[in-house]
Scaffold this motif. Structure first.
Motif, PDB file in Angstrom:
ATOM      1  N   MET A   1      86.123   3.435 122.564  1.00  0.00           N
ATOM      2  CA  MET A   1      86.415   2.724 123.815  1.00  0.00           C
ATOM      3  C   MET A   1      85.440   3.136 124.905  1.00  0.00           C
ATOM      4  O   MET A   1      84.929   2.292 125.657  1.00  0.00           O
ATOM      5  N   ASP A   2      85.164   4.447 125.011  1.00  0.00           N
ATOM      6  CA  ASP A   2      84.241   4.928 126.036  1.00  0.00           C
ATOM      7  C   ASP A   2      82.837   4.373 125.812  1.00  0.00           C
ATOM      8  O   ASP A   2      82.156   3.959 126.759  1.00  0.00           O
ATOM      9  N   ALA A   3      82.396   4.386 124.550  1.00  0.00           N
ATOM     10  CA  ALA A   3      81.040   3.904 124.239  1.00  0.00           C
ATOM     11  C   ALA A   3      80.896   2.419 124.553  1.00  0.00           C
ATOM     12  O   ALA A   3      79.885   1.983 125.123  1.00  0.00           O
ATOM     13  N   TRP A   4      81.913   1.647 124.200  1.00  0.00           N
ATOM     14  CA  TRP A   4      81.867   0.206 124.449  1.00  0.00           C
ATOM     15  C   TRP A   4      81.932  -0.090 125.948  1.00  0.00           C
ATOM     16  O   TRP A   4      81.230  -0.968 126.458  1.00  0.00           O
ATOM     17  N   CYS A   5      82.745   0.651 126.647  1.00  0.00           N
ATOM     18  CA  CYS A   5      82.875   0.479 128.094  1.00  0.00           C
ATOM     19  C   CYS A   5      81.551   0.799 128.795  1.00  0.00           C
ATOM     20  O   CYS A   5      81.111   0.052 129.684  1.00  0.00           O
TER      21      CYS A   5
ATOM     22  N   ALA B   1      91.755 -10.219 113.414  1.00  0.00           N
ATOM     23  CA  ALA B   1      90.830 -10.083 112.288  1.00  0.00           C
ATOM     24  C   ALA B   1      89.919  -8.870 112.463  1.00  0.00           C
ATOM     25  O   ALA B   1      89.596  -8.173 111.487  1.00  0.00           O
ATOM     26  N   LEU B   2      89.494  -8.626 113.683  1.00  0.00           N
ATOM     27  CA  LEU B   2      88.639  -7.464 113.954  1.00  0.00           C
ATOM     28  C   LEU B   2      89.428  -6.173 113.753  1.00  0.00           C
ATOM     29  O   LEU B   2      88.915  -5.206 113.152  1.00  0.00           O
ATOM     30  N   LEU B   3      90.641  -6.144 114.242  1.00  0.00           N
ATOM     31  CA  LEU B   3      91.488  -4.962 114.043  1.00  0.00           C
ATOM     32  C   LEU B   3      91.677  -4.695 112.557  1.00  0.00           C
ATOM     33  O   LEU B   3      91.612  -3.537 112.102  1.00  0.00           O
TER      34      LEU B   3
ATOM     35  N   LYS C   1      93.101  15.744 106.540  1.00  0.00           N
ATOM     36  CA  LYS C   1      91.894  14.982 106.807  1.00  0.00           C
ATOM     37  C   LYS C   1      91.458  15.194 108.251  1.00  0.00           C
ATOM     38  O   LYS C   1      92.283  15.432 109.137  1.00  0.00           O
ATOM     39  N   SER C   2      90.150  15.114 108.452  1.00  0.00           N
ATOM     40  CA  SER C   2      89.568  15.245 109.783  1.00  0.00           C
ATOM     41  C   SER C   2      88.355  14.339 109.850  1.00  0.00           C
ATOM     42  O   SER C   2      87.793  13.952 108.819  1.00  0.00           O
ATOM     43  N   THR C   3      87.955  14.005 111.061  1.00  0.00           N
ATOM     44  CA  THR C   3      86.851  13.066 111.220  1.00  0.00           C
ATOM     45  C   THR C   3      86.162  13.305 112.552  1.00  0.00           C
ATOM     46  O   THR C   3      86.508  14.220 113.302  1.00  0.00           O
ATOM     47  N   GLY C   4      85.162  12.478 112.853  1.00  0.00           N
ATOM     48  CA  GLY C   4      84.416  12.615 114.099  1.00  0.00           C
ATOM     49  C   GLY C   4      83.401  11.506 114.227  1.00  0.00           C
ATOM     50  O   GLY C   4      83.520  10.439 113.598  1.00  0.00           O
ATOM     51  N   ARG C   5      82.364  11.749 115.012  1.00  0.00           N
ATOM     52  CA  ARG C   5      81.322  10.746 115.213  1.00  0.00           C
ATOM     53  C   ARG C   5      80.495  10.494 113.961  1.00  0.00           C
ATOM     54  O   ARG C   5      79.776   9.490 113.898  1.00  0.00           O
ATOM     55  N   ASP C   6      80.567  11.383 112.976  1.00  0.00           N
ATOM     56  CA  ASP C   6      79.845  11.138 111.731  1.00  0.00           C
ATOM     57  C   ASP C   6      80.307   9.835 111.088  1.00  0.00           C
ATOM     58  O   ASP C   6      79.524   9.158 110.419  1.00  0.00           O
ATOM     59  N   LEU C   7      81.581   9.487 111.283  1.00  0.00           N
ATOM     60  CA  LEU C   7      82.112   8.219 110.773  1.00  0.00           C
ATOM     61  C   LEU C   7      82.282   7.210 111.901  1.00  0.00           C
ATOM     62  O   LEU C   7      81.710   6.115 111.866  1.00  0.00           O
ATOM     63  N   PHE C   8      83.067   7.550 112.896  1.00  0.00           N
ATOM     64  CA  PHE C   8      83.419   6.604 113.949  1.00  0.00           C
ATOM     65  C   PHE C   8      82.400   6.699 115.091  1.00  0.00           C
ATOM     66  O   PHE C   8      82.568   7.470 116.038  1.00  0.00           O
TER      67      PHE C   8
ATOM     68  N   LYS D   1      77.394   2.626 115.761  1.00  0.00           N
ATOM     69  CA  LYS D   1      76.869   1.842 114.641  1.00  0.00           C
ATOM     70  C   LYS D   1      78.003   1.317 113.773  1.00  0.00           C
ATOM     71  O   LYS D   1      77.989   0.170 113.315  1.00  0.00           O
ATOM     72  N   TRP D   2      79.012   2.155 113.537  1.00  0.00           N
ATOM     73  CA  TRP D   2      80.190   1.740 112.761  1.00  0.00           C
ATOM     74  C   TRP D   2      80.889   0.586 113.475  1.00  0.00           C
ATOM     75  O   TRP D   2      81.282  -0.403 112.853  1.00  0.00           O
ATOM     76  N   LEU D   3      81.032   0.721 114.786  1.00  0.00           N
ATOM     77  CA  LEU D   3      81.676  -0.328 115.580  1.00  0.00           C
ATOM     78  C   LEU D   3      80.904  -1.640 115.479  1.00  0.00           C
ATOM     79  O   LEU D   3      81.487  -2.698 115.160  1.00  0.00           O
ATOM     80  N   GLU D   4      79.610  -1.593 115.713  1.00  0.00           N
ATOM     81  CA  GLU D   4      78.809  -2.813 115.684  1.00  0.00           C
ATOM     82  C   GLU D   4      78.805  -3.468 114.309  1.00  0.00           C
ATOM     83  O   GLU D   4      78.721  -4.697 114.199  1.00  0.00           O
ATOM     84  N   GLY D   5      78.927  -2.664 113.260  1.00  0.00           N
ATOM     85  CA  GLY D   5      78.932  -3.200 111.904  1.00  0.00           C
ATOM     86  C   GLY D   5      80.136  -4.057 111.583  1.00  0.00           C
ATOM     87  O   GLY D   5      80.137  -4.784 110.587  1.00  0.00           O
ATOM     88  N   HIS D   6      81.178  -3.986 112.417  1.00  0.00           N
ATOM     89  CA  HIS D   6      82.385  -4.783 112.207  1.00  0.00           C
ATOM     90  C   HIS D   6      82.444  -6.019 113.101  1.00  0.00           C
ATOM     91  O   HIS D   6      83.398  -6.793 113.006  1.00  0.00           O
TER      92      HIS D   6
END
Length: 367
Positions: A196-200, A223-225, A240-247, A250-255
């Motif tokens: 959200m911050d990156a898109w904003c 559909a996007l969701l 499980k754990s995650t971060g910017r390596d996945l989310f 680029k991941w956002l734009e790919g959808h």
């Protein structure tokens, strides 16, 4: 009772800046937040940190120089805490410094994590013992190395008469389930504020969507969701754990298909955070009675209202009600983890991270 001072320093996935807290454990070993200080990242440092999330030219040199820069900013935050509290470095037992995560790869075939900080330099600058590199030992023991804050949540927020969740919504959203009759559990749910911050920032020039006001002008794109939620991460069982390596952006734009209105994408990103949180709670912890939110997401009024509506059979509030302000819970956690290291006590919870056993976390750099 005699005071027992520690400092916790946290700069998280959101890349907004440095949270620093002075904590006193002298009251029956419970954390009492004495002073707080926030030091924002400037745009240049933020951009350089974002670039280090991906391989690039001369990245080892850049990472070392930024580690030094971060350590000076951490040290200035410590100085502010000491001035505001009228304490000297000798009065503080240790600093727990998380450092700035630029890579987090807990997968079995990789299993490494990188948090930027020059802990030796920080110890020299502050004249206080520093504990850093908290995640590596848990990873070495077969764990995810994250989330680590559930151990602190257990120490601070466990209640023998209720089943509750501590919900941290920072750059990444992670939860801790506390039930005195069961082992503590917790995991990363998915993106919190970082997408959200990156898109904003990309579309409004603002670093975040204050109170979710911009998202409120858009409509969720089903559909996007659905495409967002098709990521394997959301169907993986904890730990499980995650971060910017996945989310990441680029991941956002790919959808995206390219014809979406920016405000509708923002609304959908907020719904992604809400859905990943509420599905996790409802599927795994349907009997929970209360959800206490901390992190930057606690200030997003639109998101908090949506969470309250989606979890209408549970109490949804902020951790301020439990005695720790929502903005400072994670920094307090690293003060607590530093204390655990000094006392040679475990800092991880195997049922959360997946480590084979409890481990003492952190490397100690004596003053």
């Amino acid at each position: 009772m005699e005071s027992e001072y520690y400092i916790g320093i946290m700069s998280g996935t959101s890349l907004d800046g440095v949270d620093a807290v002075l904590v006193d454990f002298g009251d029956n070993h419970r954390a009492s937040c004495i002073e707080t200080f926030f030091s924002p990242f400037d745009n240049t440092l933020r951009s350089r940190l974002l670039a280090l999330h991906h391989s690039g030219e001369d990245e080892l040199n850049k990472a070392a120089l930024i580690s030094n820069q971060l350590s000076h900013q951490y040290a200035r935050a410590v100085t502010h805490l000491l001035i505001d509290s009228a304490l000297a470095p000798r009065n503080v037992i240790a600093i727990g410094c998380h450092g700035q995560t630029v890579r987090h790869c807990p997968e079995i075939d990789q299993r490494y994590t990188i948090q930027l900080v020059n802990a030796a330099l920080l110890a020299e600058l502050t004249e206080i013992t520093v504990i850093a590199d908290f995640r590596s030992r848990d990873l070495a023991a077969g764990g995810q190395g994250a989330p680590l804050v559930p151990a602190f949540h257990k120490a601070m927020f466990m209640d023998s008469n209720s089943r509750r969740i501590i919900m941290n919504i920072g750059g990444i959203a992670n939860l801790t389930y506390l039930d005195a009759k069961k082992p503590v559990s917790g995991f990363d749910c998915g993106p919190g504020n970082l997408l959200m911050d990156a898109w904003c920032l990309q579309h409004t020039g603002q670093s975040y969507d204050k109170n979710g006001q911009w998202a409120a002008t858009g409509q969720v794109i089903p559909a996007l969701l659905e495409r967002f939620l098709s990521a394997d991460f959301f169907t993986c069982a904890p730990p499980k754990s995650t971060g910017r390596d996945l989310f990441n952006f680029k991941w956002l734009e790919g959808h995206l298909q390219g014809n979406e209105s920016p405000e509708d994408v923002q609304a959908t990103l907020m719904q992604l955070t809400i859905t990943s949180i509420t599905h996790s709670i409802k599927q795994l912890y349907p009997a929970v009675e209360a959800v206490y939110v901390c992190g930057g997401g606690a200030h997003n009024l639109q998101m908090m209202n949506h969470l309250k509506n989606a979890l209408s059979d549970m109490k949804v509030a902020v951790t301020d009600e439990l005695g720790v302000q929502a903005d400072w819970v994670e920094a307090c956690a690293f003060a607590w983890l530093a204390r655990q290291a000094i006392l040679k006590q475990p800092g991880n919870i195997p049922s959360v991270t997946g480590a084979k056993e409890e481990r003492i976390l952190g490397a100690i750099y004596s003053a």
